[in-house]
Design a protein around this motif. Structure first.
Motif, short mmCIF file in Angstrom:
data_model
loop_
_atom_site.label_atom_id
_atom_site.label_comp_id
_atom_site.label_asym_id
_atom_site.label_seq_id
_atom_site.Cartn_x
_atom_site.Cartn_y
_atom_site.Cartn_z
N VAL A 116 -12.40 8.47 -6.59
CA VAL A 116 -12.23 7.15 -5.96
C VAL A 116 -11.75 7.35 -4.52
CG1 VAL A 116 -11.06 4.93 -6.07
CG2 VAL A 116 -11.61 6.13 -8.19
N GLY A 117 -12.55 6.87 -3.55
CA GLY A 117 -12.24 7.10 -2.13
C GLY A 117 -11.95 5.81 -1.38
N TYR A 118 -11.01 5.87 -0.44
CA TYR A 118 -10.63 4.67 0.32
C TYR A 118 -9.93 5.05 1.63
CZ TYR A 118 -6.40 5.80 -2.39
OH TYR A 118 -5.34 6.45 -2.98
N PRO A 119 -9.94 4.13 2.61
CA PRO A 119 -9.11 4.33 3.80
C PRO A 119 -7.68 3.89 3.50
CG PRO A 119 -10.43 2.34 4.06
CD PRO A 119 -10.76 2.89 2.70
N ILE A 120 -6.71 4.56 4.10
CA ILE A 120 -5.32 4.15 3.93
C ILE A 120 -5.04 2.98 4.88
CG2 ILE A 120 -2.91 4.88 4.22
CD1 ILE A 120 -4.25 6.26 1.84
N TRP A 121 -4.57 1.88 4.32
CA TRP A 121 -4.17 0.71 5.10
C TRP A 121 -2.70 0.44 4.81
CZ3 TRP A 121 -8.73 -3.25 3.91
CH2 TRP A 121 -9.87 -2.84 4.63
N GLN A 122 -1.88 0.51 5.85
CA GLN A 122 -0.44 0.29 5.69
C GLN A 122 0.10 1.10 4.52
OE1 GLN A 122 -0.72 -4.12 5.61
NE2 GLN A 122 0.84 -3.96 7.20
N THR A 123 -0.28 2.35 4.50
CA THR A 123 0.13 3.37 3.51
C THR A 123 -0.47 3.16 2.11
OG1 THR A 123 2.20 2.40 2.65
CG2 THR A 123 2.37 3.64 4.71
N GLU A 124 -1.26 2.10 1.92
CA GLU A 124 -1.78 1.78 0.58
C GLU A 124 -3.30 1.81 0.56
OE1 GLU A 124 -0.18 1.31 -2.14
OE2 GLU A 124 1.87 1.01 -1.48
N MET A 125 -3.88 1.64 -0.64
CA MET A 125 -5.33 1.44 -0.73
C MET A 125 -5.63 -0.04 -0.47
SD MET A 125 -6.37 1.25 -4.73
CE MET A 125 -6.06 2.97 -4.96
N PRO A 126 -6.85 -0.37 0.02
CA PRO A 126 -7.18 -1.78 0.21
C PRO A 126 -6.98 -2.56 -1.09
CG PRO A 126 -8.83 -0.40 1.26
CD PRO A 126 -7.93 0.53 0.48
N GLU A 127 -6.38 -3.73 -0.95
CA GLU A 127 -6.00 -4.52 -2.13
C GLU A 127 -7.23 -4.93 -2.97
OE1 GLU A 127 -3.18 -4.90 -3.51
OE2 GLU A 127 -3.87 -6.30 -5.04
N PHE A 128 -8.32 -5.32 -2.32
CA PHE A 128 -9.48 -5.76 -3.12
C PHE A 128 -10.02 -4.60 -3.95
CE2 PHE A 128 -13.69 -4.18 -1.93
CZ PHE A 128 -13.41 -3.45 -0.78
N LEU A 129 -9.88 -3.37 -3.43
CA LEU A 129 -10.34 -2.20 -4.18
C LEU A 129 -9.42 -1.96 -5.38
CD1 LEU A 129 -12.37 0.19 -4.28
CD2 LEU A 129 -10.68 1.52 -3.03
N ALA A 130 -8.11 -2.12 -5.15
CA ALA A 130 -7.15 -1.96 -6.25
C ALA A 130 -7.49 -2.93 -7.39
CB ALA A 130 -5.73 -2.19 -5.75
N GLN A 131 -7.83 -4.16 -7.02
CA GLN A 131 -8.16 -5.16 -8.06
C GLN A 131 -9.48 -4.81 -8.77
OE1 GLN A 131 -7.84 -9.02 -6.26
NE2 GLN A 131 -5.86 -8.43 -5.42
N PHE A 132 -10.43 -4.29 -8.00
CA PHE A 132 -11.69 -3.85 -8.59
C PHE A 132 -11.44 -2.73 -9.61
CE2 PHE A 132 -15.36 -1.01 -8.62
CZ PHE A 132 -16.40 -1.88 -8.87
N LEU A 133 -10.59 -1.77 -9.23
CA LEU A 133 -10.31 -0.63 -10.13
C LEU A 133 -9.63 -1.10 -11.41
CD1 LEU A 133 -9.03 2.02 -7.54
CD2 LEU A 133 -11.31 1.85 -8.55
N GLU A 134 -8.82 -2.16 -11.29
CA GLU A 134 -8.14 -2.69 -12.47
C GLU A 134 -9.14 -3.15 -13.53
OE1 GLU A 134 -5.29 -5.46 -10.92
OE2 GLU A 134 -3.63 -4.36 -11.83
N ALA A 135 -10.32 -3.59 -13.07
CA ALA A 135 -11.34 -4.10 -14.00
C ALA A 135 -12.18 -2.97 -14.61
CB ALA A 135 -12.25 -5.08 -13.26
N CYS A 136 -12.04 -1.75 -14.10
CA CYS A 136 -12.84 -0.62 -14.62
C CYS A 136 -12.12 0.03 -15.80
CB CYS A 136 -13.03 0.45 -13.54
SG CYS A 136 -13.93 -0.11 -12.09
N ASP A 137 -12.88 0.63 -16.69
CA ASP A 137 -12.28 1.28 -17.86
C ASP A 137 -12.23 2.80 -17.64
OD1 ASP A 137 -11.42 2.16 -20.27
OD2 ASP A 137 -13.14 1.45 -21.42
N PHE A 138 -11.04 3.30 -17.30
CA PHE A 138 -10.87 4.72 -17.00
C PHE A 138 -10.37 5.52 -18.21
CE2 PHE A 138 -10.55 2.80 -12.76
CZ PHE A 138 -11.44 3.59 -12.06
#
Ligand code: FMN
Length: 181
Positions: A76-98
């Motif tokens: 899972v790849g992302y740019p760091i924004w304010q030390t975090e991952m982009p919020e919309f991506l975090a929410q997308f990942l929450e919906a995935c089954d890991f």
């Protein structure tokens, strides 16, 4: 290799890294797109703050949640924004089954590194997977790509063997149920 790279990139640096990894690993790749593209630095900051505080009417991914059942490893790849991952991506990942997967995060940044973003990452991917081997590239922060790649290949091999062992256990259990020795 049964691996999938999922990534978001606003300006192309994370995308370039994702494509390098894809060509080195020979695996599938999926770009996660937001419903509205992010604009300049200031507008990203204001949208991020809104997305973190009011996610219900904030940015959402338009990419369909992928079926991960055929993969042992998900990067899972992302740019760091304010030390975090982009919020919309975090929410997308929450919906995935890991569940049962090896999850490998990678990021590009200026200098902060990936570490501060991993707490949120571990929350959104859940406890039922292994979050391992993070990689980060930035002007003031450069991990060793070759040794990361070797470790990733080792982890993919281990994950594939774990899968084979599980299949063998399932088949042994069903033999026992059928009364086969
Ligand atoms: C709104 C915003 C916030 C950022 N915050 C950080 C940060 O906290 N730490 C850091 O090292 N880099 C930060 N950066 C720099 C980006 O992480 C870096 O430019 C990244 O490589 C961009 O990736 P991309 O080209 O895939 O969009 C920030 C960039 C933006 C636009």
């Amino acid at each position: 290799m049964n691996a999938l790279i999922m990534y978001y990139s606003r300006k192309g640096r994370t995308e370039q890294l994702a494509k390098t990894i894809q060509s080195d690993l020979g695996c599938d790749i999926l770009k996660i797109e937001p419903d509205k593209p992010f604009g300049n630095f200031v507008s990203v900051l204001s949208r991020e703050s809104h997305d973190r505080n009011k996610p219900e009417n904030g940015t959402h991914a338009v990419t369909a949640v992928p079926d991960l059942s055929g993969y042992d490893v998900v990067l899972v790849g992302y740019p760091i924004w304010q030390t975090e991952m982009p919020e919309f991506l975090a929410q997308f990942l929450e919906a995935c089954d890991f569940a049962g997967k090896t999850v490998i995060p990678f990021a590009t940044c200026a200098s902060t590194g990936i570490q501060p973003s991993l707490k949120r990452m571990s929350t959104v991917v859940g406890t039922d997977c292994d979050l391992l081997n993070p990689l980060c590239f930035g002007a003031g922060h450069h991990d060793d790509y070759r040794s990361w790649l070797n470790k990733t290949r080792e982890l993919a091999e281990l994950a594939a063997n774990k899968d084979d062992d599980r299949d063998q256990d399932d088949s042994d259990a069903s033999d026992e149920e059928d009364g086969n020795a």
